[in-house]
Design a protein around this motif. Structure first.
Motif, PDB file in Angstrom:
ATOM      1  N   LEU A  22       6.445  -2.324  -4.174  1.00 24.71           N
ATOM      2  CA  LEU A  22       5.916  -3.376  -4.405  1.00 24.71           C
ATOM      3  C   LEU A  22       4.693  -3.008  -5.022  1.00 24.71           C
ATOM      4  N   CYS A  23       3.941  -2.183  -4.626  1.00 20.23           N
ATOM      5  CA  CYS A  23       2.702  -1.771  -5.202  1.00 20.23           C
ATOM      6  C   CYS A  23       2.847  -1.196  -6.796  1.00 20.23           C
ATOM      7  N   TRP A  24       3.809  -0.322  -6.882  1.00 24.48           N
ATOM      8  CA  TRP A  24       3.925   0.234  -7.966  1.00 24.48           C
ATOM      9  C   TRP A  24       4.631  -0.781  -9.181  1.00 24.48           C
ATOM     10  N   SER A  27       2.183  -3.483 -10.562  1.00 25.57           N
ATOM     11  CA  SER A  27       1.080  -2.639 -11.169  1.00 25.57           C
ATOM     12  C   SER A  27       1.316  -2.888 -12.720  1.00 25.57           C
ATOM     13  N   PHE A  28       2.839  -3.089 -13.004  1.00 18.25           N
ATOM     14  CA  PHE A  28       2.877  -3.317 -14.459  1.00 18.25           C
ATOM     15  C   PHE A  28       2.525  -4.831 -15.028  1.00 18.25           C
ATOM     16  N   VAL A  29       2.558  -5.706 -13.984  1.00 22.16           N
ATOM     17  CA  VAL A  29       2.122  -7.020 -14.208  1.00 22.16           C
ATOM     18  C   VAL A  29       0.698  -7.213 -14.461  1.00 22.16           C
ATOM     19  N   ALA A  30       0.080  -6.622 -13.349  1.00 22.36           N
ATOM     20  CA  ALA A  30      -1.308  -6.460 -13.404  1.00 22.36           C
ATOM     21  C   ALA A  30      -2.079  -5.811 -14.584  1.00 22.36           C
ATOM     22  N   ILE A  31      -1.410  -4.771 -15.057  1.00 22.67           N
ATOM     23  CA  ILE A  31      -1.793  -4.174 -16.454  1.00 22.67           C
ATOM     24  C   ILE A  31      -1.536  -5.099 -17.566  1.00 22.67           C
ATOM     25  N   VAL A 233      -4.989  -0.778  -4.916  1.00 26.98           N
ATOM     26  CA  VAL A 233      -3.940  -0.898  -4.320  1.00 26.98           C
ATOM     27  C   VAL A 233      -2.641  -0.018  -5.148  1.00 26.98           C
ATOM     28  N   SER A 234      -2.687  -0.346  -6.267  1.00 23.09           N
ATOM     29  CA  SER A 234      -1.512   0.436  -7.093  1.00 23.09           C
ATOM     30  C   SER A 234      -2.095   1.870  -7.006  1.00 23.09           C
ATOM     31  N   GLY A 235      -3.237   2.078  -7.016  1.00 25.24           N
ATOM     32  CA  GLY A 235      -3.648   3.621  -7.146  1.00 25.24           C
ATOM     33  C   GLY A 235      -3.966   4.218  -5.862  1.00 25.24           C
ATOM     34  N   VAL A 236      -4.873   4.006  -5.120  1.00 25.05           N
ATOM     35  CA  VAL A 236      -5.232   5.015  -4.130  1.00 25.05           C
ATOM     36  C   VAL A 236      -4.401   4.612  -2.955  1.00 25.05           C
ATOM     37  N   PHE A 237      -4.118   3.268  -2.409  1.00 22.98           N
ATOM     38  CA  PHE A 237      -3.477   2.844  -1.404  1.00 22.98           C
ATOM     39  C   PHE A 237      -1.863   3.523  -1.544  1.00 22.98           C
ATOM     40  N   ALA A 238      -1.347   2.989  -2.749  1.00 21.66           N
ATOM     41  CA  ALA A 238       0.123   3.502  -2.925  1.00 21.66           C
ATOM     42  C   ALA A 238       0.326   4.972  -3.136  1.00 21.66           C
ATOM     43  N   PHE A 239      -0.887   5.748  -3.565  1.00 24.32           N
ATOM     44  CA  PHE A 239      -0.644   7.079  -3.560  1.00 24.32           C
ATOM     45  C   PHE A 239      -0.567   7.671  -2.110  1.00 24.32           C
ATOM     46  N   PHE A 240      -1.434   7.292  -1.119  1.00 24.83           N
ATOM     47  CA  PHE A 240      -1.439   7.631   0.168  1.00 24.83           C
ATOM     48  C   PHE A 240      -0.027   7.322   0.800  1.00 24.83           C
ATOM     49  N   LEU A 241       0.679   6.137   0.405  1.00 24.63           N
ATOM     50  CA  LEU A 241       1.923   5.870   0.781  1.00 24.63           C
ATOM     51  C   LEU A 241       2.834   6.775   0.420  1.00 24.63           C
ATOM     52  N   LEU A 256      13.679   7.229  -6.034  1.00 21.57           N
ATOM     53  CA  LEU A 256      14.483   5.916  -6.206  1.00 21.57           C
ATOM     54  C   LEU A 256      13.443   4.703  -6.576  1.00 21.57           C
ATOM     55  N   VAL A 257      12.267   5.041  -6.047  1.00 18.93           N
ATOM     56  CA  VAL A 257      11.405   3.843  -6.160  1.00 18.93           C
ATOM     57  C   VAL A 257      11.265   3.334  -7.480  1.00 18.93           C
ATOM     58  N   SER A 258      11.362   4.153  -8.418  1.00 23.63           N
ATOM     59  CA  SER A 258      11.565   3.953 -10.097  1.00 23.63           C
ATOM     60  C   SER A 258      12.489   2.854 -10.344  1.00 23.63           C
ATOM     61  N   TYR A 259      13.393   2.669  -9.548  1.00 19.73           N
ATOM     62  CA  TYR A 259      14.540   1.901  -9.867  1.00 19.73           C
ATOM     63  C   TYR A 259      14.137   0.556  -9.366  1.00 19.73           C
ATOM     64  N   ALA A 260      13.401   0.261  -8.223  1.00 19.47           N
ATOM     65  CA  ALA A 260      12.951  -0.672  -7.614  1.00 19.47           C
ATOM     66  C   ALA A 260      11.670  -1.465  -8.117  1.00 19.47           C
ATOM     67  N   GLU A 261      11.107  -0.628  -8.837  1.00 18.12           N
ATOM     68  CA  GLU A 261       9.989  -1.027  -9.620  1.00 18.12           C
ATOM     69  C   GLU A 261      10.328  -2.059 -10.763  1.00 18.12           C
ATOM     70  N   PRO A 262      11.201  -1.834 -11.508  1.00 20.16           N
ATOM     71  CA  PRO A 262      11.441  -2.855 -12.460  1.00 20.16           C
ATOM     72  C   PRO A 262      11.798  -4.434 -11.949  1.00 20.16           C
ATOM     73  N   VAL A 263      12.571  -4.247 -10.653  1.00 21.83           N
ATOM     74  CA  VAL A 263      12.835  -5.341 -10.138  1.00 21.83           C
ATOM     75  C   VAL A 263      11.974  -6.415  -9.481  1.00 21.83           C
ATOM     76  N   VAL A 264      10.859  -5.422  -8.795  1.00 22.69           N
ATOM     77  CA  VAL A 264       9.741  -6.058  -8.482  1.00 22.69           C
ATOM     78  C   VAL A 264       8.845  -6.579  -9.594  1.00 22.69           C
ATOM     79  N   ALA A 265       8.639  -5.893 -10.624  1.00 21.05           N
ATOM     80  CA  ALA A 265       7.962  -6.265 -11.797  1.00 21.05           C
ATOM     81  C   ALA A 265       8.565  -7.726 -12.507  1.00 21.05           C
TER      82      ALA A 265
END
Length: 316
Positions: A22-24, A27-31, A233-241, A256-265
């Protein structure tokens, strides 16, 4: 992360995975939103200058080593900072001037496939088998489905944006491979902090050469929200996660998060911007995922077997 006890133990890994996606993914939409008000390279550089400073402070508290020692470790943070932070984010932010965050996230999901491809060339022990080569080609076919090239579209803004975003995935993958043979004993938090700070410096220098100026920033509520979300959130918090999940499950599952990111975006784009991707983009994402599965089939089979064994051992 030091405390995740608030998450029930039985679903802790799945919860961390979902929150990270969700965080990562968002981030594509936040950008995409922030680029309406902030020059791209300046946006990325300032984001990682702040995020890197916070992660560096965290690394100083958690580890006894906060400075690289020797050529190997300095080479590791320099490669990671230049490729994984600066080139990846610089090209991504420039690309998102022309394509949506959802499309950018789908194209970036080729990074694990590209990483495997580059590793097969650079690292002889990771050479791809015929099925892996087929998976690599399948991933590229997925990108073509997303971009939907045609003679009429060639040279259009969308094509330019897609090429820039694909270049960002190439930079990320190449940096991930080049850093592997380098002899480094740096804790991952320290390496990440230095990579962020070095990457921020490269991005800000690149922004200066491109003629970007702080005076061009439009200070609006959307600017503040986008920048704060991406940094904290997408930077600091997400990297701690990410650090926590990497330690708990290993690299194969985390990737595998890489393949969930587009669905979230895609979902966030629809909710926040009313943007819907077309069916070919969905086909492209599924094709890219299929290519990854072909390349990593043995590792994924092992992960699935471990998960099933774990589930059966906890069944009363």
């Amino acid at each position: 992360m030091s405390k995740i006890d608030w998450i029930p133990d039985g679903c802790r890994d799945a919860a961390l995975f979902s929150i990270l996606a969700l965080c990562w993914g968002s981030s594509f939409v936040a950008i995409e939103i922030g680029l309406e008000y902030v020059p791209p390279l300046l946006f990325a550089g300032l984001r990682y200058a702040i995020a890197g400073t916070i992660v560096f402070a965290y690394a100083a508290v958690m580890n006894d080593r906060v400075r690289p020692a020797g050529r190997g470790e300095w080479a590791a943070v320099t490669v990671a900072g230049t490729f994984v932070i600066a080139l990846y984010h610089g090209l991504l932010y420039l690309g998102e001037l022309y394509v949506s965050g959802a499309v950018a996230a789908t194209i970036v999901s080729t990074a694990p496939i590209l990483t495997a491809g580059f590793a097969g060339v650079v690292l002889p022990e990771e050479r791809l088998a015929p099925a892996g080569i087929a998976g690599f080609v399948l991933g590229l076919v997925g990108v073509i489905a997303v971009v939907q090239p045609s003679s009429a579209a060639l040279g259009s803004d969308v094509t330019v944006g897609a090429v820039l975003v694909f270049g960002s995935a190439v930079a990320f993958a190449l940096g991930s491979v080049l850093v592997r043979p380098i002899d480094s004993a740096l804790p991952i938090e320290t390496l990440q902090a230095w990579a962020m700070l070095i990457g921020a410096g490269v991005l800000l220098g690149w922004a200066f050469l491109r003629g970007e100026s702080v005076a061009a920033i439009e200070l609006t509520s959307a600017t503040v929200l986008s920048f704060s979300y991406l940094t904290l959130v997408s930077g600091v918090f997400a990297f701690f996660l990410y650090f926590e999940l990497l330690e708990r499950t290993g690299a194969t599952q985390v990737i595998l998060v890489s393949y969930a990111e587009p669905v979230v975006a895609m979902g966030v784009s629809w909710v926040a911007l009313g943007y819907l991707v077309d069916s070919l983009t969905l086909v492209g994402l599924v094709t890219i995922l299929a290519g990854f599965v072909m390349i990593k089939r043995k590792a994924l089979r092992s992960v699935l077997r471990s998960a099933l064994d774990g589930a059966s051992s906890t069944t009363p």
